[in-house]
Design an enzyme around this catalytic site. Structure first.
Site, PDB file in Angstrom:
ATOM      1  N   SER A   7      19.393 -13.342  29.313  1.00  0.00           N
ATOM      2  CA  SER A   7      20.852 -13.500  29.651  1.00  0.00           C
ATOM      3  C   SER A   7      21.706 -14.391  29.074  1.00  0.00           C
ATOM      4  O   SER A   7      21.334 -15.601  28.941  1.00  0.00           O
ATOM      5  CB  SER A   7      20.708 -13.752  31.164  1.00  0.00           C
ATOM      6  N   HIS A  30      21.491  -9.226  27.728  1.00  0.00           N
ATOM      7  CA  HIS A  30      22.064  -8.941  29.239  1.00  0.00           C
ATOM      8  C   HIS A  30      23.337  -9.969  29.327  1.00  0.00           C
ATOM      9  O   HIS A  30      23.524 -11.176  29.231  1.00  0.00           O
ATOM     10  CB  HIS A  30      21.026  -9.692  30.140  1.00  0.00           C
ATOM     11  N   ASP A  32      26.202 -11.240  32.079  1.00  0.00           N
ATOM     12  CA  ASP A  32      26.472 -11.375  33.495  1.00  0.00           C
ATOM     13  C   ASP A  32      27.829 -11.779  33.789  1.00  0.00           C
ATOM     14  O   ASP A  32      28.617 -12.574  33.524  1.00  0.00           O
ATOM     15  CB  ASP A  32      25.661 -12.761  34.195  1.00  0.00           C
ATOM     16  N   MET A  34      30.540 -12.214  36.537  1.00  0.00           N
ATOM     17  CA  MET A  34      30.881 -12.723  38.044  1.00  0.00           C
ATOM     18  C   MET A  34      32.274 -13.052  38.225  1.00  0.00           C
ATOM     19  O   MET A  34      33.137 -13.459  37.247  1.00  0.00           O
ATOM     20  CB  MET A  34      30.045 -13.969  38.313  1.00  0.00           C
ATOM     21  N   HIS A  63      25.863  -6.719  33.646  1.00  0.00           N
ATOM     22  CA  HIS A  63      25.631  -6.836  35.068  1.00  0.00           C
ATOM     23  C   HIS A  63      26.849  -7.365  35.870  1.00  0.00           C
ATOM     24  O   HIS A  63      27.148  -8.296  35.717  1.00  0.00           O
ATOM     25  CB  HIS A  63      24.173  -7.902  35.358  1.00  0.00           C
ATOM     26  N   MET A  65      28.699  -8.403  38.721  1.00  0.00           N
ATOM     27  CA  MET A  65      28.639  -9.045  40.189  1.00  0.00           C
ATOM     28  C   MET A  65      29.953  -9.115  40.662  1.00  0.00           C
ATOM     29  O   MET A  65      30.603 -10.508  40.511  1.00  0.00           O
ATOM     30  CB  MET A  65      27.760 -10.434  39.937  1.00  0.00           C
ATOM     31  N   MET A 136      17.145  -8.104  42.102  1.00  0.00           N
ATOM     32  CA  MET A 136      17.324  -9.314  41.975  1.00  0.00           C
ATOM     33  C   MET A 136      16.188 -10.318  42.684  1.00  0.00           C
ATOM     34  O   MET A 136      15.745 -10.038  43.918  1.00  0.00           O
ATOM     35  CB  MET A 136      18.596  -9.920  42.788  1.00  0.00           C
ATOM     36  N   GLY A 141      24.399 -15.227  41.126  1.00  0.00           N
ATOM     37  CA  GLY A 141      25.454 -16.196  41.021  1.00  0.00           C
ATOM     38  C   GLY A 141      25.172 -17.288  39.903  1.00  0.00           C
ATOM     39  O   GLY A 141      25.941 -17.821  39.228  1.00  0.00           O
ATOM     40  N   PHE A 142      23.681 -17.687  39.767  1.00  0.00           N
ATOM     41  CA  PHE A 142      23.637 -18.861  39.310  1.00  0.00           C
ATOM     42  C   PHE A 142      22.273 -18.613  38.304  1.00  0.00           C
ATOM     43  O   PHE A 142      21.262 -18.076  38.889  1.00  0.00           O
ATOM     44  CB  PHE A 142      23.560 -20.148  39.553  1.00  0.00           C
ATOM     45  N   GLY A 143      22.254 -19.090  37.096  1.00  0.00           N
ATOM     46  CA  GLY A 143      20.949 -19.190  36.278  1.00  0.00           C
ATOM     47  C   GLY A 143      19.956 -20.271  36.825  1.00  0.00           C
ATOM     48  O   GLY A 143      20.542 -21.093  37.439  1.00  0.00           O
ATOM     49  N   ASP A 174      15.527  -9.633  37.726  1.00  0.00           N
ATOM     50  CA  ASP A 174      16.591 -10.453  37.375  1.00  0.00           C
ATOM     51  C   ASP A 174      16.374 -11.670  37.869  1.00  0.00           C
ATOM     52  O   ASP A 174      16.631 -11.639  39.272  1.00  0.00           O
ATOM     53  CB  ASP A 174      17.916  -9.839  37.273  1.00  0.00           C
ATOM     54  N   GLY A 175      16.237 -12.883  37.529  1.00  0.00           N
ATOM     55  CA  GLY A 175      16.342 -14.262  38.207  1.00  0.00           C
ATOM     56  C   GLY A 175      14.734 -14.789  38.473  1.00  0.00           C
ATOM     57  O   GLY A 175      13.930 -14.417  38.893  1.00  0.00           O
ATOM     58  N   GLY A 176      14.745 -15.963  37.728  1.00  0.00           N
ATOM     59  CA  GLY A 176      13.413 -16.940  37.803  1.00  0.00           C
ATOM     60  C   GLY A 176      12.394 -16.102  36.958  1.00  0.00           C
ATOM     61  O   GLY A 176      11.190 -16.456  37.365  1.00  0.00           O
ATOM     62  N   GLY A 196      17.261 -15.924  31.396  1.00  0.00           N
ATOM     63  CA  GLY A 196      18.114 -16.737  30.881  1.00  0.00           C
ATOM     64  C   GLY A 196      17.442 -18.316  30.486  1.00  0.00           C
ATOM     65  O   GLY A 196      17.292 -18.403  29.316  1.00  0.00           O
ATOM     66  N   SER A 197      17.055 -18.830  31.459  1.00  0.00           N
ATOM     67  CA  SER A 197      16.645 -20.327  31.069  1.00  0.00           C
ATOM     68  C   SER A 197      15.125 -20.428  30.532  1.00  0.00           C
ATOM     69  O   SER A 197      15.057 -21.141  29.638  1.00  0.00           O
ATOM     70  CB  SER A 197      16.571 -21.001  32.437  1.00  0.00           C
TER      71      SER A 197
HETATM   72  C1  DX5 Z   1      22.079 -14.568  38.036  1.00  0.00           C
HETATM   73  C2  DX5 Z   1      22.111 -13.472  36.882  1.00  0.00           C
HETATM   74  C3  DX5 Z   1      21.008 -13.799  36.054  1.00  0.00           C
HETATM   75  C4  DX5 Z   1      20.609 -15.186  35.451  1.00  0.00           C
HETATM   76  C5  DX5 Z   1      19.100 -15.415  35.199  1.00  0.00           C
HETATM   77  O1  DX5 Z   1      22.840 -14.224  39.145  1.00  0.00           O
HETATM   78  O2  DX5 Z   1      22.148 -12.257  37.358  1.00  0.00           O
HETATM   79  O3  DX5 Z   1      20.822 -12.700  34.978  1.00  0.00           O
HETATM   80  O4  DX5 Z   1      21.062 -15.250  34.202  1.00  0.00           O
HETATM   81  O5  DX5 Z   1      18.937 -16.720  34.975  1.00  0.00           O
HETATM   82  P1  DX5 Z   1      17.689 -17.227  35.025  1.00  0.00           P
HETATM   83  O6  DX5 Z   1      16.557 -16.298  34.148  1.00  0.00           O
HETATM   84  O7  DX5 Z   1      17.789 -18.618  34.548  1.00  0.00           O
HETATM   85  O8  DX5 Z   1      17.088 -17.220  36.398  1.00  0.00           O
HETATM   86 ZN    ZN Z   2      21.982 -10.866  35.641  1.00  0.00          ZN
END
Ligand code: DX5
Ligand code: ZN
Length: 214
Positions: A7, A30, A32, A34, A63, A65, A136, A141-143, A174-176, A196-197
């Site tokens: 991401s 990916h 994102d 928003m 994606h 959002m 999800m 909303g946030f990485g 997606d997420g964590g 992402g992270s």
């Molecule tokens: C969050 C995004 C994700 C985000 C994932 O709303 O949809 O795609 O970038 O980030 P990580 O992998 O750090 O959880």
């Molecule tokens: Zn995403």
């Protein structure tokens, strides 16, 4: 083998071309999007997707959002998205169906996304026509948020519905997602991992991608 989709939310937006290059070993990219309404954060929109398209041949997994996404499907398709995900919570079912029809008309792959509160069976009206379902595992909303272990049940339920009604459909999580949680989501039935992270926070993103695949 499972696909990895880094991401770019965790990339440096002033050095986006460089940071896309750093994940060229990945399967998909990916993006994102928003709107500050569907989620409490603002990121990028149509012009940025169009610019990314000019600089990479990677498969663009976008994606959305955003509220009432049907309004923007044609624009994101023309900008060069390869796949679009719309959230089932973002509009009435008839308008979600309109959004999927617009993707099909543009020859773009179709996906629906589920917030953690949404149950797996919400995909049933659409499942047979989908190319992917996105589950999800954080609140969108946030990485950099913590993986919600309780979502493993939803992933398993979505996997069972896909196996029954549309086995070719991808299941993206997606997420964590990181080297610790990736085996759990793969075991639960995921075929595409967004990270992402875990990718951009690593010293060597290519190695981090390989670790997620394993
Ligand atoms: C969050 C995004 C994700 C985000 C994932 O709303 O949809 O795609 O970038 O980030 P990580 O992998 O750090 O959880
Ligand atoms: Zn995403």
């Amino acid at each position: 083998m499972v696909k990895v989709a880094p991401s770019i939310l965790s990339a440096d937006f002033c050095n986006l071309e460089r940071d896309i290059g750093r994940v060229s070993a990945a399967d998909w990219l990916h993006v994102d999007v928003m709107d500050g309404m569907f989620v409490p954060n603002l990121t990028v929109g149509v012009p940025v997707v169009a610019s990314i398209r000019k600089h990479t041949d990677m498969f663009l997994d976008v994606h959305l959002m955003i509220d009432k996404p049907a309004r923007y499907i044609d624009a994101f398709c023309k900008a060069g998205a390869d796949l679009l995900s719309v959230h089932l919570e973002a509009d009435h079912p008839t308008r979600i169906a309109d959004a999927l029809r617009a993707m099909a008309a543009n020859g773009v792959k179709k996906a629906v996304a589920l917030r953690p509160i949404t149950s797996a069976k919400a995909i049933l009206p659409y499942i047979e026509e989908l190319d992917m379902v996105l589950v999800m595992t954080v609140e969108p909303g946030f990485g950099g948020q913590k993986f919600m272990e309780g979502q493993l049940d939803t992933i398993r339920e979505v996997r069972a519905l896909i196996d029954r009604y549309n086995p070719a459909c991808e299941l993206e999580v997606d997420g964590g997602v990181n080297a610790r949680t990736a085996p759990l989501v793969i075991e639960a039935g995921a075929t595409v991992l967004v990270a992402g992270s875990a990718v951009y926070g690593a010293d060597d993103p290519a190695k981090a991608i390989e670790a997620l695949r394993r």
